[in-house]
Enzyme design. Structure first.
Site, PDB file in Angstrom:
ATOM      1  N   ASP A  90       0.939  -1.021  -0.121  1.00  0.00           N
ATOM      2  CA  ASP A  90      -0.125  -0.058   0.010  1.00  0.00           C
ATOM      3  C   ASP A  90       1.073   1.081  -0.349  1.00  0.00           C
ATOM      4  OD1 ASP A  90      -0.769  -1.066   3.552  1.00  0.00           O
ATOM      5  OD2 ASP A  90       1.154   0.516   3.278  1.00  0.00           O
ATOM      6  N   HIS A 105       8.309  -5.822  -1.398  1.00  0.00           N
ATOM      7  CA  HIS A 105       7.744  -6.885  -1.808  1.00  0.00           C
ATOM      8  C   HIS A 105       6.566  -5.872  -3.138  1.00  0.00           C
ATOM      9  CE1 HIS A 105       7.184  -9.459   1.829  1.00  0.00           C
ATOM     10  NE2 HIS A 105       8.143 -10.002   0.868  1.00  0.00           N
ATOM     11  N   CYS A 113       7.033  -4.304 -16.725  1.00  0.00           N
ATOM     12  CA  CYS A 113       6.435  -4.734 -18.252  1.00  0.00           C
ATOM     13  C   CYS A 113       6.780  -6.389 -17.427  1.00  0.00           C
ATOM     14  CB  CYS A 113       7.589  -4.482 -18.775  1.00  0.00           C
ATOM     15  SG  CYS A 113       8.256  -5.191 -20.365  1.00  0.00           S
ATOM     16  N   GLY A 171       4.289  -5.157  12.767  1.00  0.00           N
ATOM     17  CA  GLY A 171       2.827  -5.056  12.627  1.00  0.00           C
ATOM     18  C   GLY A 171       3.780  -6.250  11.174  1.00  0.00           C
ATOM     19  N   ASN A 197       4.455  -5.103  18.662  1.00  0.00           N
ATOM     20  CA  ASN A 197       3.672  -5.628  17.056  1.00  0.00           C
ATOM     21  C   ASN A 197       2.077  -6.010  18.230  1.00  0.00           C
ATOM     22  OD1 ASN A 197       2.965  -7.003  14.299  1.00  0.00           O
ATOM     23  ND2 ASN A 197       2.599  -9.064  15.886  1.00  0.00           N
ATOM     24  N   LEU A 198       1.241  -6.332  18.005  1.00  0.00           N
ATOM     25  CA  LEU A 198      -0.250  -6.151  18.351  1.00  0.00           C
ATOM     26  C   LEU A 198      -0.017  -7.857  19.501  1.00  0.00           C
ATOM     27  CD1 LEU A 198      -2.934  -5.673  18.689  1.00  0.00           C
ATOM     28  CD2 LEU A 198      -3.936  -7.257  16.804  1.00  0.00           C
ATOM     29  N   GLU A 199       0.272  -8.766  19.064  1.00  0.00           N
ATOM     30  CA  GLU A 199       1.015 -10.410  19.483  1.00  0.00           C
ATOM     31  C   GLU A 199       2.654  -9.827  19.505  1.00  0.00           C
ATOM     32  OE1 GLU A 199      -1.208 -11.521  16.298  1.00  0.00           O
ATOM     33  OE2 GLU A 199      -2.064 -13.058  17.747  1.00  0.00           O
TER      34      GLU A 199
HETATM   35  N1  APR Z   1      -1.120  -3.613  15.111  1.00  0.00           N
HETATM   36  C1  APR Z   1       0.167  -3.466  15.169  1.00  0.00           C
HETATM   37  N2  APR Z   1       0.284  -5.047  15.033  1.00  0.00           N
HETATM   38  C2  APR Z   1      -0.806  -5.881  14.203  1.00  0.00           C
HETATM   39  C3  APR Z   1      -2.298  -4.890  13.880  1.00  0.00           C
HETATM   40  C4  APR Z   1      -2.591  -3.563  14.887  1.00  0.00           C
HETATM   41  N3  APR Z   1      -3.503  -2.625  14.582  1.00  0.00           N
HETATM   42  N4  APR Z   1      -2.746  -6.035  13.530  1.00  0.00           N
HETATM   43  C5  APR Z   1      -2.234  -7.106  13.803  1.00  0.00           C
HETATM   44  N5  APR Z   1      -0.679  -7.000  14.121  1.00  0.00           N
HETATM   45  C6  APR Z   1      -0.146  -7.870  13.389  1.00  0.00           C
HETATM   46  C7  APR Z   1      -0.464  -9.200  13.948  1.00  0.00           C
HETATM   47  O1  APR Z   1      -0.370  -9.584  15.081  1.00  0.00           O
HETATM   48  C8  APR Z   1       0.392 -10.216  12.805  1.00  0.00           C
HETATM   49  O2  APR Z   1       1.753 -10.398  13.456  1.00  0.00           O
HETATM   50  O3  APR Z   1      -0.012  -7.898  12.376  1.00  0.00           O
HETATM   51  C9  APR Z   1       0.542  -8.965  11.672  1.00  0.00           C
HETATM   52  C10 APR Z   1       0.512  -8.701  10.358  1.00  0.00           C
HETATM   53  O4  APR Z   1       0.997 -10.362  10.326  1.00  0.00           O
HETATM   54  P1  APR Z   1       0.510 -11.148   8.527  1.00  0.00           P
HETATM   55  O5  APR Z   1      -0.477 -10.390   7.395  1.00  0.00           O
HETATM   56  O6  APR Z   1       0.840 -11.949   8.194  1.00  0.00           O
HETATM   57  O7  APR Z   1       1.110  -9.991   7.444  1.00  0.00           O
HETATM   58  P2  APR Z   1       2.772  -9.968   7.409  1.00  0.00           P
HETATM   59  O8  APR Z   1       3.220  -9.605   8.593  1.00  0.00           O
HETATM   60  O9  APR Z   1       2.427  -7.849   6.527  1.00  0.00           O
HETATM   61  O10 APR Z   1       2.730 -10.420   5.505  1.00  0.00           O
HETATM   62  C11 APR Z   1       4.046 -10.548   5.155  1.00  0.00           C
HETATM   63  O11 APR Z   1       3.221 -12.003   3.866  1.00  0.00           O
HETATM   64  O12 APR Z   1       1.621 -12.850   3.035  1.00  0.00           O
HETATM   65  C12 APR Z   1       2.408 -11.677   2.570  1.00  0.00           C
HETATM   66  O13 APR Z   1       4.023 -10.815   1.212  1.00  0.00           O
HETATM   67  C13 APR Z   1       2.750 -10.167   1.941  1.00  0.00           C
HETATM   68  O14 APR Z   1       4.389  -8.809   3.119  1.00  0.00           O
HETATM   69  C14 APR Z   1       2.521  -9.956   3.326  1.00  0.00           C
HETATM   70  C15 APR Z   1       4.277 -11.256   3.942  1.00  0.00           C
END
Ligand code: APR
Length: 227
Positions: A90, A105, A113, A171, A197-199
């Site tokens: 994004d 990514h 292209c 995140g 991170n949230l978790e």
């Molecule tokens: N604030 C902080 N962390 C958050 C929040 C929030 N409000 N909401 C969710 N999270 C955390 C979740 O706990 C999780 O650990 O964000 C993380 C999101 O994890 P994913 O959905 O796996 O996203 P990401 O880690 O960016 O994925 C990595 O995977 O599919 C591919 O290319 C895609 O770039 C992506 C890559």
């Protein structure tokens, strides 16, 4: 290099953009192999182009949140001592004011292209089979790094991790490599590592500090206090 930050989908969650995993994750509706692999793309180009078209066209509905703005301010303060790497495709970091964002990514608002991967150009709107590369006229594809493809800017990122004093990851579920391995690399090169991170997994041996909570709450304070 004072600080390298890696962000993932979680930083954009409070802006309303879906994350990939966890409840209501993008990968609950769409199969990765259908819309996020070269095989899926060459099997059904229209389906894959439309998947990214809907994400791209929807972007203006989502606004950067306090975490994006805080990182933009930190970049202003630290200048070249700061590097922002994102797994996100994004444009919320840019719309919050971040000037130097490495989209490892790829990015929704660019196309590539099909014939020459160095032909990358800004694009807004809907990509179709008629969309042509402005450099050579070949067909285009989304400028997204799919599973099985090599992420972008790896030389710059690895070099920054070699020299940075601090590495923070925000995140991200840390399950997709090579991004998931950056904390180990940073730790190996003696950086201090922070997870926001949230978790959080407090057993993680490659992380020194954990800030558990929503990005829009924990990131601004952490940025303000960063020395
Ligand atoms: N604030 C902080 N962390 C958050 C929040 C929030 N409000 N909401 C969710 N999270 C955390 C979740 O706990 C999780 O650990 O964000 C993380 C999101 O994890 P994913 O959905 O796996 O996203 P990401 O880690 O960016 O994925 C990595 O995977 O599919 C591919 O290319 C895609 O770039 C992506 C890559």
């Amino acid at each position: 290099m004072k600080l390298v930050v890696l962000t993932g989908a979680g930083i954009s969650a409070e802006s309303g953009l879906r994350t990939f995993r966890g409840n209501n994750g993008l990968w609950e509706n769409e199969k990765i192999e259908d819309v996020a692999t070269p095989e899926g793309y060459y099997r059904d180009k229209a389906r894959v182009r439309n998947f990214y078209n809907s994400l791209r066209v929807g972007l203006p509905n989502y606004k950067p949140n306090a975490a994006h703005f805080a990182l933009a301010k930190l970049e202003e303060r630290l200048g070249d001592d700061f590097l922002l790497v994102t797994q996100n495709v994004d444009d919320l970091h840019e719309r919050a004011g971040s000037k130097r964002v490495l989209h490892m990514h790829g990015a929704l608002k660019q196309l590539r292209c099909e014939a020459n991967e160095s032909h990358v150009f800004n694009f807004d709107g809907e990509e179709t089979a008629e969309t042509k590369c402005p450099f050579c006229g070949a067909p285009t594809r989304p400028h997204i790094v799919w599973f099985g493809e090599i992420p972008l800017y790896m030389d710059k990122i690895e070099n920054a991790l070699l020299h940075t004093k601090e590495f923070a990851y925000i995140g991200t579920s840390s399950v997709v490599y090579p991004a998931a391995g950056f904390k180990q690399l940073a730790k190996h090169y003696k950086a201090h590592v922070t997870c926001l991170n949230l978790e959080v997994d407090r057993e993680d041996r490659n992380t020194d500090a954990f800030l558990e909570g929503k990005a829009s709450e924990v990131v601004p304070t952490w940025c303000e206090n960063f020395k």
